[in-house]
Write a protein that holds these residues in place. Structure first.
Motif, short mmCIF file in Angstrom:
data_model
loop_
_atom_site.label_atom_id
_atom_site.label_comp_id
_atom_site.label_asym_id
_atom_site.label_seq_id
_atom_site.Cartn_x
_atom_site.Cartn_y
_atom_site.Cartn_z
N VAL A 236 -2.53 8.31 -5.24
CA VAL A 236 -3.80 8.96 -4.89
C VAL A 236 -4.57 8.14 -3.86
O VAL A 236 -5.02 8.66 -2.83
N ILE A 237 -4.73 6.86 -4.12
CA ILE A 237 -5.49 6.01 -3.20
C ILE A 237 -4.71 5.80 -1.91
O ILE A 237 -5.30 5.75 -0.82
N GLY A 238 -3.39 5.71 -2.01
CA GLY A 238 -2.57 5.54 -0.81
C GLY A 238 -2.68 6.72 0.13
O GLY A 238 -2.74 6.55 1.35
N TYR A 239 -2.72 7.92 -0.41
CA TYR A 239 -2.85 9.13 0.43
C TYR A 239 -4.14 9.09 1.23
O TYR A 239 -4.15 9.37 2.44
N ALA A 240 -5.22 8.73 0.55
CA ALA A 240 -6.51 8.63 1.24
C ALA A 240 -6.48 7.53 2.29
O ALA A 240 -7.08 7.66 3.36
N SER A 241 -5.78 6.44 2.00
CA SER A 241 -5.70 5.31 2.94
C SER A 241 -4.98 5.69 4.23
O SER A 241 -5.36 5.26 5.31
N ILE A 242 -3.92 6.50 4.11
CA ILE A 242 -3.19 6.92 5.30
C ILE A 242 -4.11 7.69 6.24
O ILE A 242 -4.17 7.43 7.44
N ALA A 243 -4.81 8.68 5.67
CA ALA A 243 -5.69 9.53 6.48
C ALA A 243 -6.76 8.68 7.17
O ALA A 243 -7.04 8.86 8.36
N TRP A 244 -7.31 7.74 6.42
CA TRP A 244 -8.38 6.90 6.99
C TRP A 244 -7.82 5.99 8.08
O TRP A 244 -8.42 5.87 9.15
N LEU A 245 -6.67 5.37 7.83
CA LEU A 245 -6.12 4.41 8.78
C LEU A 245 -5.74 5.06 10.10
O LEU A 245 -6.03 4.52 11.17
N LEU A 246 -5.09 6.22 10.06
CA LEU A 246 -4.69 6.88 11.30
C LEU A 246 -5.91 7.25 12.14
O LEU A 246 -5.87 7.17 13.37
N GLN A 247 -6.97 7.64 11.48
CA GLN A 247 -8.20 7.95 12.21
C GLN A 247 -8.82 6.67 12.77
O GLN A 247 -9.29 6.64 13.92
N PHE A 248 -8.78 5.60 11.99
CA PHE A 248 -9.38 4.34 12.40
C PHE A 248 -8.66 3.74 13.60
O PHE A 248 -9.28 3.34 14.58
N VAL A 249 -7.32 3.67 13.54
CA VAL A 249 -6.58 3.01 14.61
C VAL A 249 -6.56 3.80 15.91
O VAL A 249 -6.23 3.26 16.97
N SER A 250 -6.93 5.08 15.84
CA SER A 250 -7.01 5.86 17.07
C SER A 250 -8.20 5.44 17.91
O SER A 250 -8.24 5.70 19.12
N LYS A 251 -9.16 4.73 17.29
CA LYS A 251 -10.37 4.34 18.00
C LYS A 251 -10.67 2.83 17.93
O LYS A 251 -11.48 2.33 18.71
N HIS A 252 -10.03 2.13 17.01
CA HIS A 252 -10.33 0.71 16.82
C HIS A 252 -9.04 -0.11 16.84
O HIS A 252 -7.97 0.38 16.50
N SER A 253 -9.17 -1.39 17.19
CA SER A 253 -8.01 -2.28 17.27
C SER A 253 -7.68 -2.88 15.90
O SER A 253 -8.46 -2.77 14.94
N MET A 254 -6.52 -3.55 15.84
CA MET A 254 -6.10 -4.25 14.63
C MET A 254 -6.85 -5.56 14.44
O MET A 254 -6.67 -6.23 13.42
N ASN A 255 -7.67 -5.93 15.40
CA ASN A 255 -8.39 -7.20 15.31
C ASN A 255 -9.32 -7.26 14.10
O ASN A 255 -9.58 -8.33 13.55
N TRP A 256 -9.83 -6.09 13.70
CA TRP A 256 -10.69 -6.06 12.50
C TRP A 256 -9.91 -6.55 11.29
O TRP A 256 -10.43 -7.33 10.48
N PHE A 257 -8.69 -6.11 11.16
CA PHE A 257 -7.87 -6.52 10.03
C PHE A 257 -7.45 -7.99 10.18
O PHE A 257 -7.33 -8.71 9.19
N GLY A 258 -7.25 -8.42 11.44
CA GLY A 258 -6.91 -9.82 11.68
C GLY A 258 -8.00 -10.75 11.21
O GLY A 258 -7.73 -11.79 10.59
N GLY A 259 -9.25 -10.38 11.48
CA GLY A 259 -10.37 -11.20 11.03
C GLY A 259 -10.43 -11.29 9.52
O GLY A 259 -10.66 -12.39 8.96
N TYR A 260 -10.21 -10.17 8.86
CA TYR A 260 -10.21 -10.17 7.39
C TYR A 260 -9.10 -11.05 6.84
O TYR A 260 -9.30 -11.81 5.88
N ARG A 261 -7.92 -10.97 7.45
CA ARG A 261 -6.78 -11.76 6.99
C ARG A 261 -7.06 -13.26 7.08
O ARG A 261 -6.70 -14.03 6.19
N ILE A 262 -7.69 -13.69 8.16
CA ILE A 262 -8.00 -15.11 8.32
C ILE A 262 -9.00 -15.57 7.27
O ILE A 262 -8.83 -16.63 6.65
N ILE A 263 -10.02 -14.77 7.05
CA ILE A 263 -11.02 -15.13 6.02
C ILE A 263 -10.36 -15.24 4.65
O ILE A 263 -10.58 -16.21 3.91
#
Length: 280
Positions: A236-263
């Motif tokens: 259930v949560i994974g399905y929602a995550s796919i929809a959100w991620l595809l929309q997010f990456v169409s407009k934003h870079s992976m750098n946001w996730f990179g910053g989170y990973r370093i923290i």
């Protein structure tokens, strides 16, 4: 002797799996970290693999039309050379690109379930691949669409998928980064990444079912109903995550996730250095 998993633990871990499987932050790494921080134990590689069946089911549902179209085109192309279009080629790309992780997964299955889950390694990999994401974003031309995908692209991304055997890397992050280095558009890289994960993750989950019920030395032991519920929550949560991620990456870079990973990686290193949590 392994500890029995509680219902709260199985539900929380299922939610973590669903939330993090498709984001380039590593679901296996997060399951290892959350289980250590909250439960003081390791959920185990087998539990992780089985709950991934839930998130892969989410991929099957989300991309159902695409998957059916690709499979149908693949069979038509096998029978008739005149029918060999993009979907036929993508079908072959997924099949061939899955071979490397299948071989390495079998060869190193014991290391994946033991030494590969050391939190020092997880934290280090979180940080290292954050840098990889940033470099991929910086130097990628992002000019090629999914329609321009080639066999070389598929094989390179399939080889990159092997890195996901190490908790902390991220399957989607590794394959999408490889796609960016090849000049693919960000959304195209992630779409092929999701399709590419289906055979490998499904096979891994089914292969790990027996070990998930009775771990041999590593990981907590979950009951059948707990595994089922955790997998459903992940779906259930994974399905929602796919929809959100595809929309997010169409407009934003992976750098946001990179910053989170370093923290997160730095935080885990501090907790390990001060003895707050154990690496194994």
């Amino acid at each position: 002797m392994t500890d029995s998993m509680t219902w709260a633990q199985s539900i929380v871990l299922g939610a973590v799996q669903g939330l993090t499987e498709f984001l380039p932050i590593s679901s296996s790494g997060h399951l290892r970290i959350v289980s250590e921080l909250w439960f003081g134990d390791d959920a185990g590689a087998s539990f992780t693999a089985v709950t991934q069946l839930g998130t892969e089911a989410a991929v099957l549902v989300f991309f159902f039309k695409d998957i059916v179209r690709i499979i149908a085109a693949w069979f038509r192309g096998i029978a008739d050379k005149q029918q060999r279009g993009l979907d036929y080629r993508i079908g072959w790309y997924v099949i061939l690109a899955t071979i490397p992780i299948g071989i390495l997964g079998l060869l190193f299955k014991d290391q994946i379930r033991t030494t590969g889950r050391n939190l020092w390694l997880v934290a280090t990999v979180l940080i290292v691949f954050a840098v990889v994401f940033w470099v991929a974003e910086k130097y990628s031309t992002k000019e090629r669409s999914l329609e321009q995908l080639t066999l070389k692209d598929g094989l390179v991304m399939g080889s990159a998928q092997c890195l996901a055997l190490i908790p902390g890397v991220s399957r989607s992050g590794a394959t999408a980064s490889a796609g960016l280095f090849l000049g693919l558009e960000r959304e195209a890289a992630f779409r092929f990444s999701f399709l590419l994960a289906i055979p490998a993750v499904t096979a891994s989950g089914l292969f790990s079912l027996p070990d998930a019920f009775s771990p041999s030395g590593e990981g907590m032991e979950a009951s059948g109903p707990q595994l089922l519920v955790a997998t459903l929550v992940a779906f259930v949560i994974g399905y929602a995550s796919i929809a959100w991620l595809l929309q997010f990456v169409s407009k934003h870079s992976m750098n946001w996730f990179g910053g989170y990973r370093i923290i997160l990686g730095v935080t885990i290193i501090i907790l390990l250095s001060t003895g707050v949590i154990s690496a194994t």
